[in-house]
Motif scaffolding. Structure first.
Motif, PDB file in Angstrom:
ATOM      1  N   LEU A   1      -6.857   8.385   1.175  1.00  0.00           N
ATOM      2  CA  LEU A   1      -6.749   8.183  -0.271  1.00  0.00           C
ATOM      3  C   LEU A   1      -7.872   7.323  -0.824  1.00  0.00           C
ATOM      4  O   LEU A   1      -8.371   7.574  -1.928  1.00  0.00           O
ATOM      5  CB  LEU A   1      -5.390   7.566  -0.620  1.00  0.00           C
ATOM      6  CG  LEU A   1      -4.166   8.461  -0.388  1.00  0.00           C
ATOM      7  CD1 LEU A   1      -2.891   7.695  -0.684  1.00  0.00           C
ATOM      8  CD2 LEU A   1      -4.245   9.726  -1.232  1.00  0.00           C
ATOM      9  N   SER A   2      -8.277   6.286  -0.084  1.00  0.00           N
ATOM     10  CA  SER A   2      -9.336   5.391  -0.569  1.00  0.00           C
ATOM     11  C   SER A   2     -10.648   6.137  -0.746  1.00  0.00           C
ATOM     12  O   SER A   2     -11.427   5.836  -1.661  1.00  0.00           O
ATOM     13  CB  SER A   2      -9.529   4.221   0.396  1.00  0.00           C
ATOM     14  OG  SER A   2      -8.349   3.468   0.503  1.00  0.00           O
TER      15      SER A   2
ATOM     16  N   TYR B   1       0.132   9.489  -5.605  1.00  0.00           N
ATOM     17  CA  TYR B   1      -0.887  10.390  -5.071  1.00  0.00           C
ATOM     18  C   TYR B   1      -0.295  11.427  -4.121  1.00  0.00           C
ATOM     19  O   TYR B   1      -1.007  12.302  -3.636  1.00  0.00           O
ATOM     20  CB  TYR B   1      -1.972   9.581  -4.353  1.00  0.00           C
ATOM     21  CG  TYR B   1      -2.705   8.639  -5.287  1.00  0.00           C
ATOM     22  CD1 TYR B   1      -3.864   9.043  -5.931  1.00  0.00           C
ATOM     23  CD2 TYR B   1      -2.216   7.359  -5.540  1.00  0.00           C
ATOM     24  CE1 TYR B   1      -4.532   8.190  -6.803  1.00  0.00           C
ATOM     25  CE2 TYR B   1      -2.868   6.504  -6.408  1.00  0.00           C
ATOM     26  CZ  TYR B   1      -4.023   6.923  -7.041  1.00  0.00           C
ATOM     27  OH  TYR B   1      -4.665   6.081  -7.902  1.00  0.00           O
TER      28      TYR B   1
ATOM     29  N   LEU C   1       1.791   2.054  -3.396  1.00  0.00           N
ATOM     30  CA  LEU C   1       0.668   2.576  -4.167  1.00  0.00           C
ATOM     31  C   LEU C   1       0.411   4.053  -3.900  1.00  0.00           C
ATOM     32  O   LEU C   1      -0.123   4.765  -4.755  1.00  0.00           O
ATOM     33  CB  LEU C   1      -0.609   1.788  -3.840  1.00  0.00           C
ATOM     34  CG  LEU C   1      -0.688   0.346  -4.335  1.00  0.00           C
ATOM     35  CD1 LEU C   1      -1.987  -0.295  -3.871  1.00  0.00           C
ATOM     36  CD2 LEU C   1      -0.586   0.283  -5.846  1.00  0.00           C
ATOM     37  N   THR C   2       0.754   4.514  -2.701  1.00  0.00           N
ATOM     38  CA  THR C   2       0.453   5.908  -2.341  1.00  0.00           C
ATOM     39  C   THR C   2       1.331   6.924  -3.062  1.00  0.00           C
ATOM     40  O   THR C   2       0.954   8.098  -3.180  1.00  0.00           O
ATOM     41  CB  THR C   2       0.606   6.132  -0.818  1.00  0.00           C
ATOM     42  OG1 THR C   2       1.981   5.960  -0.438  1.00  0.00           O
ATOM     43  CG2 THR C   2      -0.271   5.187  -0.020  1.00  0.00           C
TER      44      THR C   2
ATOM     45  N   PHE D   1      -7.534   4.618  -6.740  1.00  0.00           N
ATOM     46  CA  PHE D   1      -6.683   4.113  -5.654  1.00  0.00           C
ATOM     47  C   PHE D   1      -7.433   3.035  -4.875  1.00  0.00           C
ATOM     48  O   PHE D   1      -6.852   2.004  -4.504  1.00  0.00           O
ATOM     49  CB  PHE D   1      -6.280   5.242  -4.704  1.00  0.00           C
ATOM     50  CG  PHE D   1      -5.417   4.790  -3.560  1.00  0.00           C
ATOM     51  CD1 PHE D   1      -4.045   4.716  -3.699  1.00  0.00           C
ATOM     52  CD2 PHE D   1      -5.977   4.394  -2.352  1.00  0.00           C
ATOM     53  CE1 PHE D   1      -3.237   4.260  -2.659  1.00  0.00           C
ATOM     54  CE2 PHE D   1      -5.187   3.947  -1.303  1.00  0.00           C
ATOM     55  CZ  PHE D   1      -3.820   3.881  -1.463  1.00  0.00           C
TER      56      PHE D   1
ATOM     57  N   TYR E   1      -9.990   8.945  -3.917  1.00  0.00           N
ATOM     58  CA  TYR E   1      -9.668   8.536  -5.283  1.00  0.00           C
ATOM     59  C   TYR E   1     -10.193   7.127  -5.564  1.00  0.00           C
ATOM     60  O   TYR E   1      -9.643   6.141  -5.048  1.00  0.00           O
ATOM     61  CB  TYR E   1      -8.165   8.568  -5.511  1.00  0.00           C
ATOM     62  CG  TYR E   1      -7.524   9.899  -5.194  1.00  0.00           C
ATOM     63  CD1 TYR E   1      -7.702  10.988  -6.033  1.00  0.00           C
ATOM     64  CD2 TYR E   1      -6.745  10.062  -4.046  1.00  0.00           C
ATOM     65  CE1 TYR E   1      -7.115  12.218  -5.751  1.00  0.00           C
ATOM     66  CE2 TYR E   1      -6.155  11.287  -3.753  1.00  0.00           C
ATOM     67  CZ  TYR E   1      -6.346  12.354  -4.607  1.00  0.00           C
ATOM     68  OH  TYR E   1      -5.770  13.560  -4.317  1.00  0.00           O
TER      69      TYR E   1
ATOM     70  N   GLU F   1      -6.007  -0.658  -4.299  1.00  0.00           N
ATOM     71  CA  GLU F   1      -5.797  -1.118  -2.931  1.00  0.00           C
ATOM     72  C   GLU F   1      -6.515  -2.443  -2.690  1.00  0.00           C
ATOM     73  O   GLU F   1      -5.953  -3.361  -2.096  1.00  0.00           O
ATOM     74  CB  GLU F   1      -6.307  -0.052  -1.967  1.00  0.00           C
ATOM     75  CG  GLU F   1      -6.140  -0.405  -0.495  1.00  0.00           C
ATOM     76  CD  GLU F   1      -6.743   0.650   0.404  1.00  0.00           C
ATOM     77  OE1 GLU F   1      -6.145   0.948   1.449  1.00  0.00           O
ATOM     78  OE2 GLU F   1      -7.818   1.180   0.061  1.00  0.00           O
TER      79      GLU F   1
ATOM     80  N   ARG G   1       0.829  -1.200   0.000  1.00  0.00           N
ATOM     81  CA  ARG G   1       0.000   0.000   0.000  1.00  0.00           C
ATOM     82  C   ARG G   1       0.868   1.257   0.000  1.00  0.00           C
ATOM     83  O   ARG G   1       0.544   2.258  -0.656  1.00  0.00           O
ATOM     84  CB  ARG G   1      -0.940   0.015   1.214  1.00  0.00           C
ATOM     85  CG  ARG G   1      -1.995   1.121   1.147  1.00  0.00           C
ATOM     86  CD  ARG G   1      -2.853   1.151   2.395  1.00  0.00           C
ATOM     87  NE  ARG G   1      -3.990   2.057   2.233  1.00  0.00           N
ATOM     88  CZ  ARG G   1      -3.932   3.373   2.381  1.00  0.00           C
ATOM     89  NH1 ARG G   1      -2.782   3.960   2.707  1.00  0.00           N
ATOM     90  NH2 ARG G   1      -5.006   4.120   2.214  1.00  0.00           N
TER      91      ARG G   1
END
Length: 659
Positions: free
Chosen positions: A465-466, A105, A101-102, A472, A469, A476, A98
């Motif tokens: 973020l979830s 962003y 993945l951030t 995202f 976006y 996730e 995760r």
């Protein structure tokens, strides 16, 4: 020309109506596995993401793909029922993924765009520079930093007063590699050096020296000595013979003789590609006729790079070149200039985001986060913290005083969070070991608080973020479920197929007819310089001589004369020799054929009739088939165990949307 007002309103109404309908469909539940729900939005996103790949391999309609996704979700539900999502190892791995993945962003796209443009403009030039470095330890104290800065400034002053840069570099630079050459680093281009150093080199006029610049290695003064149009990239082919630190003296001697013989053949007019196919030991490039991916400066061994860029005309080739991995003959394919911006943008972006220059983007992001969450700090409260931290902090032995002043006063706050003097003092105690001894107490505590501020702000932004976006959120979830299922699938299918010897044996016996040998040939495979050599080799082999003996006898004049391999294989595995062996059909010598100006012949020693394979001979394929069998059995078990409900009305809407 005026627009028709009615038509504009109608267009907007249709557009808004379509968006509303799409939004309503997205939120509808497509199916459930027990109490787990899957929305139309989730399914359509997954289907659209995988449909292009599927079209090439095994195309699936939306309704067909639904069955696969149902199976996947059944496994996910089973994993959660077993508590796999609460295991420490899973949570740790998911957090790591995760975090990756951030990153996109948490960057400022406008700043990133400027950095990309800057990098592209620098890509058009190679710069040559020298430097003098005063090194710093990995975690320097303020005293270390100040001492290094003062030293680099004194060296700069010495040069300004008339000392030669090269002499000062030789006697004072902590970069011993470049110091031997008077500080010279040769030519380089964008991304070859750390960003602060790159800036100094590109922004300093030729013949001038920069102000001190700080990198993670220390302080530098940089002298830019030349700037030229970029060499760009070069595409070459090479023929390589292995000669590395594992080679024996005899092997090194043999390789040198072989490369010289091959070079002589080139000079005599033989075709480069043919020689590559015959002799090159770089197995990855042989299928591409020896052609390597295009490369720029500082990407290959210096000897290889210099020889490659020295070639001027396509088709020209070098003399044999030695590198640490072996001997090469290099042929120029073409020179490639700097690509257009549109072509280079994606690659530059990837490099920018991994480079230290990305910190500029992070600074911009932090400003945005502070604004979004109404961040506010209170300088007066900073003083209340300083007053209650004594010198024990510098020795990493600070304890929070039993009696606090202004304990509940806010030091900083954002969103619905308030960080008080009491909170910050507890953080100071917990984190004091991270900060260096020596220096100024107030500045160290200030840095600790500012670092903590940024960590808390970033942590909160990541947690949001979830919600912010949808893309995202989808990614996730994919990572969450993928990691969750990996260990369970390994346990239920992959590892079981490898370790369940009884089950594997039973499966093999039940499906034994599926595992058969075709006719197999026990052969010698001859690859010779001419027909005469091939005939001599095949006759000697038929008389019982070993491969090694025959090659030794016939390779006296040249190591390139003859090579012999042996194999026991089906026709489909025998390459150029297969038609010869099939035509012969019995023991003995085959005909001779010419392939790439080499002569190939086989000696058939024995022919094995078709038969069933033993488990040991088919184990890899049997394990793969057993895994498929276990997975199917597992799916059937899960379908019997859990209730699955599909909303057929929503499915019709989804299919209509996707098709």
């Amino acid at each position: 020309m005026m627009k028709n007002k009615s038509l504009v309103i109608l267009s907007l109404a249709l557009l808004c109506g379509g968006l509303k309908a799409q939004s309503e469909l997205n939120n509808k539940v497509l199916f459930t596995v027990e109490n787990d729900t899957v929305t139309a939005e989730e399914y359509m996103a997954v289907y659209n993401k995988n449909r292009d790949i599927g079209q090439e391999i095994d195309p699936k309609s939306p309704s067909e793909y639904l069955d696969l996704y149902l199976n996947f979700k059944l496994k996910v539900h089973e994993a959660k029922e077993m508590g796999k999502d609460t295991m420490p190892a899973f949570l740790r791995e998911f957090r790591n993924y995760r975090e990756q993945l951030t990153k996109p962003y948490l960057s400022d796209k406008d700043v990133t765009k400027e950095l990309i443009r800057e990098a592209y403009s620098r890509m058009k030039f190679d710069v040559r520079a020298s430097h003098i470095m005063v090194g710093l330890p990995k975690n320097p104290t303020p005293e270390d930093t100040l001492a290094a800065y003062n030293k680099i400034m004194s060296l700069k002053k010495k040069i300004e007063e008339g000392a030669l840069f090269e002499e000062v570099a030789q006697t004072n630079s902590d970069d011993t590699y470049s110091a031997r050459k008077g500080g010279d680093l040769g030519y380089f281009t964008v991304f070859d050096m750390v960003y602060p150093f790159e800036n100094a080199a590109y922004n300093t006029r030729i013949g001038k020296i920069s102000d001190p610049v700080r990198s993670q290695f220390g302080y530098h003064i940089v002298k830019t000595t030349d700037k030229r149009d970029a060499r760009g990239k070069v595409r070459v082919a090479h023929l390589m013979l292995i000669d590395n630190d594992k080679s024996t003296s005899q092997q090194k001697e043999d390789v040198k003789k072989k490369i010289d013989e091959i070079y002589a053949k080139l000079q005599a007019g033989e075709d480069f590609v043919t020689l590559v196919k015959q002799y090159s030991e770089d197995k990855t490039s042989v299928p591409q006729d020896g052609i390597l991916e295009a490369f720029g400066i500082n990407k290959m061994y210096p000897e290889f790079e210099d020889a490659a860029f020295a070639l001027q005309d396509s088709g020209a080739y070098s003399e044999p070149i030695k590198t640490p991995v072996g001997w090469h003959i290099i042929m120029l394919v073409d020179h490639i200039g700097v690509p257009d911006f549109e072509e280079a943008e994606g690659q530059i972006r990837n490099k920018v985001e991994r480079d230290a220059r990305a910190q500029q983007s992070q600074v911009s992001v932090m400003k945005r986060i502070k604004k979004d969450y109404k961040f506010k700090e209170y300088p007066k409260a900073f003083n209340w913290v300083y007053q209650q931290v004594d010198e024990s902090f510098m020795e990493r032995s600070f304890e929070v005083p039993s009696k606090l002043h202004h304990a509940d006063q806010s030091v900083f706050e954002f969103a619905n969070f308030k960080y008080t003097v009491k909170d910050i003092l507890a953080v100071v105690k917990d984190r004091q070991a991270r900060y260096g001894r020596g220096g100024n107490l107030r500045s160290q505590v200030y840095k600790l608080i500012k670092d903590y501020q940024e960590e808390e702000l970033l942590s909160y932004e990541k947690s949001r973020l979830s919600d912010k976006y949808p893309d995202f959120r989808m990614l996730e979830r994919e990572y969450y479920e993928g990691i969750l299922l990996f260990d369970l699938t390994e346990e239920k299918v992959w590892r079981k197929a490898m370790t369940d010897t009884t089950g594997l044996e039973a499966f093999f016996q039940e499906h034994r007819d599926d595992y058969q040998w075709d006719t197999r040939y026990n052969v010698y495979l001859i690859n010779a310089v001419d027909k005469k050599t091939a005939k001599k080799a095949s006759k000697a082999l038929e008389k019982g001589k070993s491969r090694a003996e025959v090659m030794k006898d016939l390779n006296i004049e040249s190591k390139l004369n003859l090579n012999i391999d042996s194999a026991t294989a089906e026709l489909k595995e025998l390459g150029d020799w297969a038609p010869l062996i099939e035509k012969e059909g019995e023991k003995g010598r085959t005909d001779i054929i010419e392939v790439h100006e080499r002569y190939k012949q086989a000696v058939i020693l024995n022919i094995e009739a078709p038969r069933a394979k033993e488990l040991s001979e088919a184990k890899g394929r049997v394990i793969s088939d057993y895994q498929s069998y276990l997975e199917q059995a597992w799916i059937e078990e899960l379908r019997a165990k859990y209730t699955v409900k599909v909303n057929e009305d929503v499915l019709k809407e989804v299919i209509s949307e996707l098709e």
